[in-house]
Design a protein around this motif. Structure first.
Motif, PDB file in Angstrom:
ATOM      1  N   LEU A 152       0.877  -1.281  -0.103  1.00 13.67           N
ATOM      2  CA  LEU A 152      -0.055   0.189   0.024  1.00 13.67           C
ATOM      3  C   LEU A 152       0.864   1.269  -0.008  1.00 13.67           C
ATOM      4  N   ALA A 153       1.895   1.351   0.847  1.00 13.41           N
ATOM      5  CA  ALA A 153       2.679   2.540   0.812  1.00 13.41           C
ATOM      6  C   ALA A 153       3.586   2.643  -0.405  1.00 13.41           C
ATOM      7  N   LEU A 154       3.794   1.628  -1.338  1.00  7.73           N
ATOM      8  CA  LEU A 154       4.210   1.652  -2.620  1.00  7.73           C
ATOM      9  C   LEU A 154       3.299   2.278  -3.550  1.00  7.73           C
ATOM     10  N   LEU A 155       1.819   1.745  -3.420  1.00  6.78           N
ATOM     11  CA  LEU A 155       1.241   2.095  -4.309  1.00  6.78           C
ATOM     12  C   LEU A 155       0.770   3.676  -4.126  1.00  6.78           C
ATOM     13  N   HIS A 183      -5.580 -12.568  -3.394  1.00  9.99           N
ATOM     14  CA  HIS A 183      -7.154 -12.914  -3.791  1.00  9.99           C
ATOM     15  C   HIS A 183      -7.612 -14.368  -3.381  1.00  9.99           C
ATOM     16  N   TYR A 184      -6.833 -15.281  -3.289  1.00  9.22           N
ATOM     17  CA  TYR A 184      -7.119 -16.438  -3.291  1.00  9.22           C
ATOM     18  C   TYR A 184      -7.256 -16.876  -1.636  1.00  9.22           C
ATOM     19  N   ARG A 185      -6.584 -16.052  -0.946  1.00 12.23           N
ATOM     20  CA  ARG A 185      -6.562 -16.423   0.545  1.00 12.23           C
ATOM     21  C   ARG A 185      -7.930 -15.541   1.172  1.00 12.23           C
ATOM     22  N   SER A 186      -8.555 -14.650   0.363  1.00 10.53           N
ATOM     23  CA  SER A 186      -9.542 -13.807   0.810  1.00 10.53           C
ATOM     24  C   SER A 186     -10.812 -13.687  -0.117  1.00 10.53           C
ATOM     25  N   PRO A 187     -11.273 -14.666  -0.552  1.00  5.20           N
ATOM     26  CA  PRO A 187     -12.313 -14.878  -1.603  1.00  5.20           C
ATOM     27  C   PRO A 187     -13.269 -13.914  -1.189  1.00  5.20           C
ATOM     28  N   GLY A 188     -13.964 -13.344  -2.177  1.00  2.00           N
ATOM     29  CA  GLY A 188     -14.763 -12.013  -2.184  1.00  2.00           C
ATOM     30  C   GLY A 188     -14.429 -10.820  -1.891  1.00  2.00           C
ATOM     31  N   ALA A 189     -13.127 -10.668  -1.314  1.00  3.26           N
ATOM     32  CA  ALA A 189     -12.752  -9.288  -1.096  1.00  3.26           C
ATOM     33  C   ALA A 189     -12.468  -8.457  -2.132  1.00  3.26           C
ATOM     34  N   ALA A 244      -8.277   1.970  -7.211  1.00  2.00           N
ATOM     35  CA  ALA A 244      -8.787   2.147  -6.070  1.00  2.00           C
ATOM     36  C   ALA A 244      -9.160   0.903  -5.556  1.00  2.00           C
ATOM     37  N   ALA A 245      -9.575  -0.053  -6.272  1.00  2.00           N
ATOM     38  CA  ALA A 245      -9.979  -1.599  -5.680  1.00  2.00           C
ATOM     39  C   ALA A 245      -8.523  -2.023  -5.050  1.00  2.00           C
ATOM     40  N   LEU A 246      -7.547  -1.943  -5.662  1.00  2.00           N
ATOM     41  CA  LEU A 246      -6.491  -2.693  -5.116  1.00  2.00           C
ATOM     42  C   LEU A 246      -6.139  -1.835  -3.657  1.00  2.00           C
ATOM     43  N   ARG A 247      -6.057  -0.612  -3.616  1.00  2.00           N
ATOM     44  CA  ARG A 247      -5.907   0.084  -2.393  1.00  2.00           C
ATOM     45  C   ARG A 247      -6.710  -0.192  -1.329  1.00  2.00           C
ATOM     46  N   ALA A 251      -7.191  -3.037   3.907  1.00  2.00           N
ATOM     47  CA  ALA A 251      -7.987  -3.809   4.647  1.00  2.00           C
ATOM     48  C   ALA A 251      -7.118  -5.033   5.172  1.00  2.00           C
ATOM     49  N   GLY A 252      -5.708  -5.015   4.733  1.00  2.00           N
ATOM     50  CA  GLY A 252      -4.749  -6.142   5.129  1.00  2.00           C
ATOM     51  C   GLY A 252      -5.060  -7.296   4.311  1.00  2.00           C
TER      52      GLY A 252
END
Length: 250
Positions: A206-209, A235-241, A222-225, A230-231
């Motif tokens: 996030l700091a780099l982004l 993507h595969y460890r947080s389905p739906g995020a 914006a979605a990546l940020r 949110a930590g």
């Protein structure tokens, strides 16, 4: 250099009874059967490493075949030869072959795909491969800023999603100094989140982004940020995020 490699590969194939025609390739054994570059690669590329040539010349010849055929399978044979030989292929020649092609002003999809799925996704080779094609050179890229070096840097960054974060973070931080690499860095961070084997540290990413100078309408920034704030690490460890983030930011 690449032109010489291509001609050497063409001569070598001719010695195997294979020659190029207008629409593809033919062999002396079946002159009426038109072969694709992929067929030639699968049938003959491995033979490069079965001959009497010195290992360094084998690698150069294999890269010449890659230039000539533009087929990913040639890179597979290079990787297999490196794994299965009595000793690894000469690292200087191997990685110089990758670096030259990553700097070339032409399509090198077979090379970048090879880096991504074969070298970077494998944890036993990822760190060394990344160092060879960019990590050890990033200070030179920043200092010289030549178009060839920037081209290589962009291509490596964009397929570096699977590289472990602690390996690639110093290179990412150095690359932030070059606005010409910001779009590639954005794609690198996005791939680190989305790739099946992608790896990133959400807070550091996030700091780099937030340091990247990107067009205001950059898709999914914006979605990546949102997911990084949110930590979420992957993507595969947080389905739906990700879908939630896209909806929230639309």
């Amino acid at each position: 250099m690449e032109r010489q490699a291509v001609e050497a590969a063409r001569r070598w194939l001719a010695d195997q009874g294979v020659r190029q025609v207008h629409d593809g390739w033919v062999s002396d054994e079946s002159p009426d059967v038109l072969l694709t570059g992929n067929h030639v690669a699968h049938t003959w590329a491995g033979e490069v490493f079965a001959g009497d040539l010195e290992a360094a010349d084998q690698v150069r010849l294999a890269f010449g075949l890659l230039d000539l055929l533009d087929d990913y399978w040639v890179t597979c044979e290079i990787r297999l030869a490196n794994e299965h030989a009595e000793r690894p292929l000469p690292a200087d020649v191997l990685w110089d072959g990758y670096r030259q092609r990553l700097e070339a002003d032409r399509n090198v999809e077979a090379v970048t795909y090879s880096l991504w799925v074969d070298w970077f996704e494998d944890p036993t080779t990822s760190a060394a491969a990344f160092a060879e094609v960019l990590g050890s050179d990033i200070d030179r890229v920043v200092a010289e800023r030549s178009e060839a070096l920037l081209r290589r840097a962009r291509r490596v960054l964009e397929c570096s999603g699977p590289v472990r974060w602690k390996v690639k973070e110093p290179t990412y931080r150095a690359a932030v100094e070059l606005p010409a690499l910001h779009a590639a860095l954005f794609r690198a961070l996005r791939a680190g989140f989305h790739d099946v084997y992608g790896d990133l540290d959400p807070a550091a990413a996030l700091a780099l982004l937030d340091q990247l100078a990107l067009p205001a309408n950059t898709r999914h920034r914006a979605a990546l940020r949102h997911v990084l704030a949110a930590g979420h690490q992957n993507h595969y460890r947080s389905p739906g995020a990700w879908d939630d983030a896209v909806r929230s930011c639309s």
